[in-house]
Design a protein around this motif. Structure first.
Motif, PDB file in Angstrom:
ATOM      1  N   ALA A  49       0.891  -1.157   0.000  1.00  0.00           N
ATOM      2  CA  ALA A  49       0.000   0.000   0.000  1.00  0.00           C
ATOM      3  C   ALA A  49       0.923   1.198   0.000  1.00  0.00           C
ATOM      4  O   ALA A  49       1.827   1.305   0.831  1.00  0.00           O
ATOM      5  CB  ALA A  49      -0.882  -0.016   1.239  1.00  0.00           C
ATOM      6  N   ILE A  50       0.732   2.078  -0.963  1.00  0.00           N
ATOM      7  CA  ILE A  50       1.671   3.183  -1.138  1.00  0.00           C
ATOM      8  C   ILE A  50       0.911   4.477  -1.392  1.00  0.00           C
ATOM      9  O   ILE A  50      -0.159   4.464  -2.005  1.00  0.00           O
ATOM     10  CB  ILE A  50       2.670   2.864  -2.268  1.00  0.00           C
ATOM     11  N   LEU A  51       1.460   5.561  -0.900  1.00  0.00           N
ATOM     12  CA  LEU A  51       0.905   6.890  -1.116  1.00  0.00           C
ATOM     13  C   LEU A  51       1.754   7.572  -2.180  1.00  0.00           C
ATOM     14  O   LEU A  51       2.963   7.725  -2.010  1.00  0.00           O
ATOM     15  CB  LEU A  51       0.957   7.671   0.199  1.00  0.00           C
ATOM     16  N   ILE A  52       1.129   7.928  -3.302  1.00  0.00           N
ATOM     17  CA  ILE A  52       1.826   8.584  -4.410  1.00  0.00           C
ATOM     18  C   ILE A  52       1.157   9.929  -4.650  1.00  0.00           C
ATOM     19  O   ILE A  52      -0.011   9.974  -5.042  1.00  0.00           O
ATOM     20  CB  ILE A  52       1.782   7.731  -5.704  1.00  0.00           C
ATOM     21  N   ASN A  53       1.880  10.992  -4.378  1.00  0.00           N
ATOM     22  CA  ASN A  53       1.333  12.344  -4.524  1.00  0.00           C
ATOM     23  C   ASN A  53      -0.009  12.500  -3.815  1.00  0.00           C
ATOM     24  O   ASN A  53      -0.942  13.108  -4.337  1.00  0.00           O
ATOM     25  CB  ASN A  53       1.190  12.725  -6.000  1.00  0.00           C
ATOM     26  N   GLY A  54      -0.153  11.911  -2.647  1.00  0.00           N
ATOM     27  CA  GLY A  54      -1.372  12.039  -1.857  1.00  0.00           C
ATOM     28  C   GLY A  54      -2.460  11.030  -2.158  1.00  0.00           C
ATOM     29  O   GLY A  54      -3.491  11.027  -1.494  1.00  0.00           O
ATOM     30  N   ASP A  55      -2.279  10.160  -3.149  1.00  0.00           N
ATOM     31  CA  ASP A  55      -3.276   9.145  -3.502  1.00  0.00           C
ATOM     32  C   ASP A  55      -2.792   7.771  -3.064  1.00  0.00           C
ATOM     33  O   ASP A  55      -1.685   7.357  -3.412  1.00  0.00           O
ATOM     34  CB  ASP A  55      -3.534   9.129  -5.013  1.00  0.00           C
ATOM     35  N   ALA A  56      -3.626   7.047  -2.314  1.00  0.00           N
ATOM     36  CA  ALA A  56      -3.267   5.708  -1.846  1.00  0.00           C
ATOM     37  C   ALA A  56      -3.641   4.670  -2.901  1.00  0.00           C
ATOM     38  O   ALA A  56      -4.683   4.767  -3.544  1.00  0.00           O
ATOM     39  CB  ALA A  56      -3.971   5.392  -0.534  1.00  0.00           C
ATOM     40  N   THR A  57      -2.777   3.682  -3.079  1.00  0.00           N
ATOM     41  CA  THR A  57      -3.003   2.627  -4.065  1.00  0.00           C
ATOM     42  C   THR A  57      -2.217   1.380  -3.668  1.00  0.00           C
ATOM     43  O   THR A  57      -1.368   1.428  -2.778  1.00  0.00           O
ATOM     44  CB  THR A  57      -2.595   3.107  -5.478  1.00  0.00           C
ATOM     45  N   LEU A  58      -2.511   0.270  -4.316  1.00  0.00           N
ATOM     46  CA  LEU A  58      -1.732  -0.958  -4.155  1.00  0.00           C
ATOM     47  C   LEU A  58      -0.884  -1.150  -5.401  1.00  0.00           C
ATOM     48  O   LEU A  58      -1.374  -1.002  -6.514  1.00  0.00           O
ATOM     49  CB  LEU A  58      -2.648  -2.174  -3.981  1.00  0.00           C
ATOM     50  N   LYS A  59       0.381  -1.494  -5.216  1.00  0.00           N
ATOM     51  CA  LYS A  59       1.298  -1.706  -6.338  1.00  0.00           C
ATOM     52  C   LYS A  59       2.213  -2.888  -6.047  1.00  0.00           C
ATOM     53  O   LYS A  59       2.532  -3.173  -4.895  1.00  0.00           O
ATOM     54  CB  LYS A  59       2.183  -0.469  -6.580  1.00  0.00           C
ATOM     55  N   HIS A  60       2.659  -3.535  -7.100  1.00  0.00           N
ATOM     56  CA  HIS A  60       3.720  -4.536  -6.982  1.00  0.00           C
ATOM     57  C   HIS A  60       5.020  -3.757  -6.795  1.00  0.00           C
ATOM     58  O   HIS A  60       5.292  -2.815  -7.533  1.00  0.00           O
ATOM     59  CB  HIS A  60       3.789  -5.408  -8.235  1.00  0.00           C
ATOM     60  N   PHE A  61       5.810  -4.163  -5.810  1.00  0.00           N
ATOM     61  CA  PHE A  61       7.009  -3.422  -5.423  1.00  0.00           C
ATOM     62  C   PHE A  61       8.249  -4.241  -5.753  1.00  0.00           C
ATOM     63  O   PHE A  61       8.375  -5.383  -5.334  1.00  0.00           O
ATOM     64  CB  PHE A  61       6.943  -3.161  -3.908  1.00  0.00           C
ATOM     65  N   TYR A  62       9.134  -3.651  -6.527  1.00  0.00           N
ATOM     66  CA  TYR A  62      10.404  -4.286  -6.890  1.00  0.00           C
ATOM     67  C   TYR A  62      11.533  -3.340  -6.513  1.00  0.00           C
ATOM     68  O   TYR A  62      11.503  -2.167  -6.888  1.00  0.00           O
ATOM     69  CB  TYR A  62      10.479  -4.564  -8.397  1.00  0.00           C
ATOM     70  N   ARG A  63      12.517  -3.837  -5.789  1.00  0.00           N
ATOM     71  CA  ARG A  63      13.660  -3.010  -5.381  1.00  0.00           C
ATOM     72  C   ARG A  63      14.909  -3.466  -6.110  1.00  0.00           C
ATOM     73  O   ARG A  63      15.188  -4.658  -6.205  1.00  0.00           O
ATOM     74  CB  ARG A  63      13.879  -3.134  -3.889  1.00  0.00           C
ATOM     75  N   ASP A  64      15.642  -2.496  -6.636  1.00  0.00           N
ATOM     76  CA  ASP A  64      16.917  -2.743  -7.297  1.00  0.00           C
ATOM     77  C   ASP A  64      17.988  -2.017  -6.480  1.00  0.00           C
ATOM     78  O   ASP A  64      17.681  -1.370  -5.486  1.00  0.00           O
ATOM     79  CB  ASP A  64      16.862  -2.216  -8.736  1.00  0.00           C
ATOM     80  N   VAL A  65      19.217  -2.083  -6.910  1.00  0.00           N
ATOM     81  CA  VAL A  65      20.316  -1.459  -6.180  1.00  0.00           C
ATOM     82  C   VAL A  65      20.087   0.039  -5.988  1.00  0.00           C
ATOM     83  O   VAL A  65      20.246   0.570  -4.886  1.00  0.00           O
ATOM     84  CB  VAL A  65      21.659  -1.713  -6.897  1.00  0.00           C
TER      85      VAL A  65
END
Length: 60
Positions: free
Chosen positions: A5-21
């Protein structure tokens, strides 16, 4: 891959999260939306609120 669950520019949404270096990629389950890639220094507009731990739905 995790779903967050992530807040992007004030809007909450669900996203697939991938982390790189040196970057983070947020992808929608809906393939008509392009993934969003954030690098160090340009993550000020996003905030991770939590991680999805279960997905429940009816099979009817």
């Amino acid at each position: 891959m995790e779903i967050v669950a992530i807040l992007i520019n004030g809007d909450a949404t669900l996203k697939h999260f991938y982390r790189d270096v040196d970057s983070v990629t947020l992808a929608s389950s809906n393939t008509k939306y392009k993934p969003m890639v954030y690098h160090k220094g340009d993550c000020d507009d996003i905030r991770i609120l939590g991680k999805a731990v279960a997905y429940l739905h009816d099979l009817e």
